[in-house]
Design a protein around this motif. Sequence first.
Motif, PDB file in Angstrom:
ATOM      1  N   HIS A  89      -7.992  34.273  46.929  1.00  0.00           N
ATOM      2  CA  HIS A  89      -7.803  33.695  48.194  1.00  0.00           C
ATOM      3  C   HIS A  89      -8.631  34.028  49.299  1.00  0.00           C
ATOM      4  CE1 HIS A  89      -4.131  31.708  46.757  1.00  0.00           C
ATOM      5  NE2 HIS A  89      -3.420  32.905  46.638  1.00  0.00           N
ATOM      6  N   GLN A  92     -11.889  31.896  48.473  1.00  0.00           N
ATOM      7  CA  GLN A  92     -11.410  30.672  48.889  1.00  0.00           C
ATOM      8  C   GLN A  92     -11.625  30.306  50.488  1.00  0.00           C
ATOM      9  OE1 GLN A  92      -7.565  30.410  47.234  1.00  0.00           O
ATOM     10  NE2 GLN A  92      -8.170  29.390  45.568  1.00  0.00           N
ATOM     11  N   GLY A 100      -8.512  25.273  53.294  1.00  0.00           N
ATOM     12  CA  GLY A 100      -7.718  25.218  52.032  1.00  0.00           C
ATOM     13  C   GLY A 100      -6.373  25.984  52.040  1.00  0.00           C
ATOM     14  N   PHE A 101      -5.613  26.225  53.190  1.00  0.00           N
ATOM     15  CA  PHE A 101      -4.485  26.728  53.532  1.00  0.00           C
ATOM     16  C   PHE A 101      -3.406  26.107  54.300  1.00  0.00           C
ATOM     17  CE2 PHE A 101      -7.484  30.074  52.094  1.00  0.00           C
ATOM     18  CZ  PHE A 101      -6.955  30.643  51.202  1.00  0.00           C
ATOM     19  N   SER A 110      -4.945  26.115  45.883  1.00  0.00           N
ATOM     20  CA  SER A 110      -5.351  27.340  46.055  1.00  0.00           C
ATOM     21  C   SER A 110      -4.559  28.173  44.996  1.00  0.00           C
ATOM     22  CB  SER A 110      -5.283  27.780  47.544  1.00  0.00           C
ATOM     23  OG  SER A 110      -5.079  29.062  47.770  1.00  0.00           O
ATOM     24  N   GLN A 113      -5.749  27.966  41.224  1.00  0.00           N
ATOM     25  CA  GLN A 113      -6.817  28.448  40.882  1.00  0.00           C
ATOM     26  C   GLN A 113      -6.591  30.190  40.949  1.00  0.00           C
ATOM     27  OE1 GLN A 113     -10.039  28.261  43.903  1.00  0.00           O
ATOM     28  NE2 GLN A 113     -11.622  28.505  42.144  1.00  0.00           N
TER      29      GLN A 113
END
Length: 147
Positions: A89, A92, A100-101, A110, A113
Motif C-alpha cells: 500500500h 501504491q 488509489g485509495f 489496491s 494487489q
Amino acid sequence: MDIVSPMMSTLLAAAVQLSGLPGMPAGELPPVLMLPRSELNNTVCPSAPVRCAGLTAAFDTQRYRIVMDDRLNLNDAYDASFLVHEMVHVLQFRSTGSIGFTSCEAVIESERQAYAVQNAYLREHDQVANEGAMLKFSHCPAKQEDR
C-alpha cells in the motif's frame, strides 16, 4: 517498537519484487507503530471500532504511518506478511498518490494487489495461507449511470 532496519529493507524488497511496483529507499518508509488491539481498532476506526475487529495492520495515508497489532512477531513469516501487505500500500501510494485509495473500485483493486503479494510472500516462505479470500465477495455500489 522500533523495527530493525535490515528487516524493513528485506520486507520492502519482497514487496517491490512481488508487486512489480516502483521501489523506494527503505529510509523513506513510514514509521511502524505497534499498538494493542483495542488501540489499533480505535485508531483506524475511531467512529466504530467494532468495524475493525479483525484488523491486523493498516497503512494510514493521512499520517504516513503503518499501524499494526503489537502481538505480531515480525520474525515469523506469517506475521511479517502483514507488514509486506502494508508496504505494498505504501508503494501504491507513492506511485499513484491518494487516488488509489479514494474510490471503492480503487480500494478493492489496491487490496487485491496487496493480498496477492502477501500470499506470494507466504508461499515463498512455505506457508499455506489465503489471506484476503473474502475480498472476492466485495462489490462496489452501482453508480447512478449504471442503473
